[in-house]
Design an enzyme around this catalytic site. Structure first.
Site, mmCIF file in Angstrom:
data_model
loop_
_atom_site.group_PDB
_atom_site.id
_atom_site.type_symbol
_atom_site.label_atom_id
_atom_site.label_comp_id
_atom_site.label_asym_id
_atom_site.label_seq_id
_atom_site.Cartn_x
_atom_site.Cartn_y
_atom_site.Cartn_z
ATOM 1 N N GLU A 226 2.217 -17.271 32.574
ATOM 2 C CA GLU A 226 1.480 -17.057 33.831
ATOM 3 C C GLU A 226 0.236 -16.230 33.531
ATOM 4 O O GLU A 226 0.142 -15.611 32.458
ATOM 5 C CB GLU A 226 2.367 -16.296 34.823
ATOM 6 C CG GLU A 226 3.607 -17.069 35.197
ATOM 7 C CD GLU A 226 4.436 -16.357 36.266
ATOM 8 O OE1 GLU A 226 4.025 -15.261 36.716
ATOM 9 O OE2 GLU A 226 5.469 -16.922 36.642
ATOM 10 N N SER A 231 3.142 -12.788 26.341
ATOM 11 C CA SER A 231 4.203 -12.376 25.415
ATOM 12 C C SER A 231 5.366 -11.730 26.152
ATOM 13 O O SER A 231 6.522 -11.894 25.779
ATOM 14 C CB SER A 231 3.634 -11.378 24.395
ATOM 15 O OG SER A 231 2.766 -12.052 23.518
ATOM 16 N N SER A 259 0.903 -27.072 28.487
ATOM 17 C CA SER A 259 0.682 -28.336 27.767
ATOM 18 C C SER A 259 1.331 -29.452 28.578
ATOM 19 O O SER A 259 2.472 -29.300 29.040
ATOM 20 C CB SER A 259 1.315 -28.283 26.377
ATOM 21 O OG SER A 259 0.725 -27.258 25.633
ATOM 22 N N GLU A 470 4.445 -20.908 21.356
ATOM 23 C CA GLU A 470 5.885 -20.692 21.086
ATOM 24 C C GLU A 470 6.163 -19.257 20.664
ATOM 25 O O GLU A 470 7.029 -19.000 19.835
ATOM 26 C CB GLU A 470 6.393 -21.660 20.012
ATOM 27 C CG GLU A 470 6.499 -23.091 20.501
ATOM 28 C CD GLU A 470 7.143 -24.006 19.493
ATOM 29 O OE1 GLU A 470 6.792 -23.903 18.308
ATOM 30 O OE2 GLU A 470 7.997 -24.810 19.891
ATOM 31 N N GLY A 471 5.417 -18.314 21.230
ATOM 32 C CA GLY A 471 5.520 -16.909 20.859
ATOM 33 C C GLY A 471 4.445 -16.591 19.836
ATOM 34 O O GLY A 471 4.389 -17.230 18.784
ATOM 35 N N THR A 472 3.560 -15.625 20.157
ATOM 36 C CA THR A 472 2.519 -15.290 19.174
ATOM 37 C C THR A 472 3.200 -14.730 17.925
ATOM 38 O O THR A 472 4.292 -14.143 18.012
ATOM 39 C CB THR A 472 1.557 -14.210 19.705
ATOM 40 O OG1 THR A 472 2.280 -12.983 19.830
ATOM 41 C CG2 THR A 472 0.935 -14.585 21.035
ATOM 42 N N ASN A 473 2.545 -14.909 16.797
ATOM 43 C CA ASN A 473 3.146 -14.404 15.554
ATOM 44 C C ASN A 473 3.323 -12.889 15.597
ATOM 45 O O ASN A 473 4.222 -12.347 14.950
ATOM 46 C CB ASN A 473 2.306 -14.829 14.359
ATOM 47 C CG ASN A 473 2.432 -16.323 14.083
ATOM 48 O OD1 ASN A 473 3.094 -17.041 14.846
ATOM 49 N ND2 ASN A 473 1.825 -16.792 13.013
ATOM 50 N N ASP A 474 2.467 -12.217 16.378
ATOM 51 C CA ASP A 474 2.591 -10.754 16.468
ATOM 52 C C ASP A 474 3.869 -10.365 17.205
ATOM 53 O O ASP A 474 4.632 -9.520 16.737
ATOM 54 C CB ASP A 474 1.364 -10.176 17.197
ATOM 55 C CG ASP A 474 0.085 -10.694 16.574
ATOM 56 O OD1 ASP A 474 -0.302 -10.178 15.533
ATOM 57 O OD2 ASP A 474 -0.492 -11.661 17.120
ATOM 58 N N GLN A 570 4.652 0.426 15.646
ATOM 59 C CA GLN A 570 4.306 -0.957 15.298
ATOM 60 C C GLN A 570 3.669 -1.092 13.917
ATOM 61 O O GLN A 570 3.761 -2.146 13.303
ATOM 62 C CB GLN A 570 3.413 -1.564 16.378
ATOM 63 C CG GLN A 570 4.169 -1.713 17.696
ATOM 64 C CD GLN A 570 3.558 -2.727 18.628
ATOM 65 O OE1 GLN A 570 2.476 -3.257 18.372
ATOM 66 N NE2 GLN A 570 4.243 -2.993 19.724
#
Ligand code: MYA
Length: 662
Positions: A226, A231, A259, A470-474, A570
């Site tokens: 949205e 994330s 998509s 599909e989820g950020t790599n971070d 982090q």
């Protein structure tokens, strides 16, 4: 007895530090009487330190990222290789032997569907045309329907092709090789769009929707993201309320960057619902999933987005205004939507990995074709060391990514349940490997590579999104690190309970003491892959076990130092995640190369080279990353990063003016 005591040396603690002659507790004195100063130190480290109460907070309600939800609360024993390396264990059940799951019949069926599909992409589909015109033409879409590409994993009895995960992985490699944009159309449809119905749908929902979706008569999309929720998937604001008549959910909200959003007929939509806790009667906002048809009144799509890559795929916003969704379209149970979303994503990631593996193979071919022909300074450029190292790296990246793809799909076919960390790592790895390999391909091709005609710039544009979707790599890195720490924290807490009575658990105490002493001195702790890996790879395998020792030591260090505050570290979490990724990648290629050596495959010796070289480099990175986690000298660097970033943000850009002053 020590419960509630302030840690020695902390503000308010009146006792002297141990080294200066301290007040000892009874247990401490008994341990000293046993004559073991080292055991005393270990006991203090495991017990006294956490009583801040750091470790206990690790398993009480605490929060991941947002301080809203419990994260470290329930940890089950896991068979996952990745979860266990955080605990200093090497659990090989899902790793060795490398899966070989297809029967002869399944292999011939795969070939039967594979060959016409590959030919179709060679002869009919034109990725350059699709990219320029920002659409997939109907001849391609119709052809794909005829090839039964819309329902690859839908059971045959529901009109699908009925492929296993391994067969599916091989099929989607074709999409990655030829046209990632078409891959996204098909992926957004079956890898996420209707995957929820496949995984969580009841019989009625499956029978109603899957036949048309599998034949391509209708198209699906997955509506999670949205405007204010990317994330942080749990923070969605779309709502669904039960109608007064009780027959519908009334859906309101907006989804974005969906998509297939403008062309889909069926959406899996996630919305906040008010769920009553049966035990307490309290009402909580929890996510539920719904099957929503485009035909329902109040569903509208925005205009197609103009994108950097995967241009032929359709991406739009989707809005829901007082949409009446029949109650029977609730998917996976009331309030279970977050679980549905996470499981759909977990189950879809291996498809993306497989598609990217196809892309990487293709790109390497392009680079090699050029490097083997192009002459400069009198020699073919593939004869120069700098190009050789690039090509070798590209081949290693592919070997790792392909091994990850087929290890996961094989495990999924063997009904392994615990693969979500491995799936997340594989998605991160494949998307970054594909980017790196394509960038190097352009470098090898030089000016040719930069031109549209070579077709690599389109691939590079198409690839960029895979480090985000599909989820950020971070966020996936944070997810991997925190999930791993959660497992390690639970193990450490169990140890803490045991050692509350050290005198009756001296065996445990001395085993733990021995382990830590070995780690500190840098000698192996005894975990081994002997008898699991091929004999020619034993030296390489010892790099993995050494790295596992280093990781578990670093993880324990972080848990003891930060307690639950670790979730905010982090800089450390990123490095821990990278380490877990490196160790997993080493395990994966050891497994694959072992299989090839044991079966005398023609490429076995080449694979051994790839495996050894990869593990050597990866183990060096592990050492480097963990040094940056443990050494206090790095704290200054992290502090600098924070300060620089804060100042740049405060200034709205770089802080200094140009050397000439304007
Ligand atoms: S859709 C958009 C993708 N968006 C995301 O991926 C969102 C990323 N965010 C997240 O994943 C979550 O919000 C994170 C959790 C991980 C950050 N598996 O308190 P929590 C459980 C199982 O930690 P949060 C798109 O891109 C957890 O244990 N369970 O949650 C499509 C806990 O359980 P419990 C999980 O702080 C593109 C509960 O959930 C997982 O909110 C289309 C709460 O956890 C997990 N992974 O943050 C692509 N994570 O309550 C087309 C959490 O029991 C594809 N949990 O303790 C193209 C493909 C091309 C291939 C071709 C194919 C044909």
């Amino acid at each position: 007895m020590i419960q509630g005591r302030l840690p020695r040396g902390s503000p308010g603690d009146k006792r002297l530090p141990f080294s200066q002659g301290s007040t000892l507790g009874v247990t401490e004195m008994r341990l000293l009487a046993l004559g073991n100063r080292a055991a005393l130190d270990l006991w203090r480290r495991l017990l006294a330190e956490p009583r801040k109460p750091k470790l206990s907070r690790l398993i009480s309600p605490s929060h991941f990222m947002t301080h809203k939800k419990t994260y470290f609360s329930k940890v089950k024993e896991s068979t996952s290789f990745v979860a266990n390396i955080f605990k200093g264990k090497v659990v090989v059940n899902n790793m060795f032997p490398f899966p070989s799951v297809l029967s002869e019949e399944q292999t011939s069926f795969l070939k039967m569907v594979y060959e016409p599909c590959n030919r179709f992409f060679e002869e009919v589909n034109d990725p350059t045309w699709n990219d320029s015109n920002e659409e997939v033409p109907s001849k391609t879409l119709t052809g794909l329907k005829e090839l039964r590409m819309y329902g690859l994993q839908v059971p045959k009895k529901l009109g699908g092709t009925g492929l296993t995960n391994t067969q599916y992985a091989r099929m989607v490699e074709i999409l990655g090789w030829h046209d990632l944009a078409v891959g996204v159309v098909l992926g957004a449809h079956q890898s996420s769009g209707f995957k929820g119905i496949l995984l969580f749908g009841d019989e009625h929902q499956k029978k109603k929707y899957l036949p048309d979706l599998a034949s391509g008569k209708s198209l699906a999309a997955f509506c999670l993201t949205e405007p204010m929720s990317g994330s942080d998937a749990a923070s969605i604001q779309t709502t669904a309320e039960v109608s007064q008549c009780g027959k519908f959910y009334i859906l309101n909200g907006q989804k974005m960057w969906i998509s297939n959003g403008g062309v889909a007929d069926v959406f899996t939509v996630f919305a906040k619902t008010q769920v009553k806790d049966v035990a307490t009667g309290e009402v909580h906002g929890k996510i539920s999933a719904f099957i929503v048809e485009k035909a329902f009144e109040g569903v509208t799509s925005g205009l197609p987005e103009k994108k950097m890559g995967i241009r032929a795929s359709n991406t739009t916003s989707v809005s829901f205004k007082d949409v009446k969704v029949p109650v029977e379209n609730l998917l996976g149970g009331f309030g279970n939507g977050f679980k549905v979303a996470m499981n759909v994503l977990n189950n879809g990631r291996f498809g993306t990995v497989s598609a990217l593996v196809g892309t990487i193979r293709r790109v390497i071919k392009k680079a090699v074709n050029h490097a083997a022909k192009r002459k400069q300074f009198g020699n073919k450029i593939c004869e120069y060391g700098i190009i050789q190292e690039k090509l070798a790296h590209m081949a290693m990246y592919h070997y790792v990514a392909e091994s990850m793809a087929y290890l996961i799909s094989g495990n999924m076919d063997m009904k392994v349940q615990d693969f979500h960390l491995e799936a997340a790592i594989s998605k991160i790895f494949a998307s970054e490997a594909a980017w790196e390999v394509t960038d190097e391909c352009i470098q090898i091709l030089g000016g040719v590579g930069y031109m549209k005609q070579a077709g690599v710039e389109r691939i590079m544009r198409d690839l960029r999104i895979f480090r985000i979707i599909e989820g950020t790599n971070d966020i996936l890195r944070i997810f991997v690190a925190l999930a791993g720490l959660q497992h390690a924290g639970a193990q450490l807490q169990e140890l803490q309970h045991t050692l509350e009575d050290p005198l009756n658990n001296t065996a445990v105490l001395f085993t733990e003491l021995g382990l830590r002493a070995k780690r500190i001195i840098g000698i192996p702790t005894g975990i081994s892959l002997d008898g699991v890996v091929n004999g020619h790879l034993l030296d390489t395998a010892s790099l993995v076990t050494k790295c596992v020792d280093l990781l578990s030591e670093a993880v324990e260090h972080l848990l003891l130092k930060f307690g639950t505050e670790v979730i905010h570290q982090q800089f450390h979490l990123k490095r821990v995640a990278d380490t877990a990724m490196d160790i997993y990648s080493m395990g994966v290629v050891l497994s694959r190369a072992t299989y090839s050596l044991n079966h005398n495959l023609p490429s076995a010796i080449h694979e051994k080279l790839l495996c050894e070289s990869w593990c050597y480099k990866a183990s060096e990175r592990v050492r480097w990353n963990l040094k940056a986690v443990k050494a206090s000298s790095w704290n200054r660097y992290y502090q600098n990063m924070k300060t620089i970033s804060n100042e740049v943000v405060r200034n709205g850009g770089v802080v200094y003016s140009r050397p000439m002053g304007f």
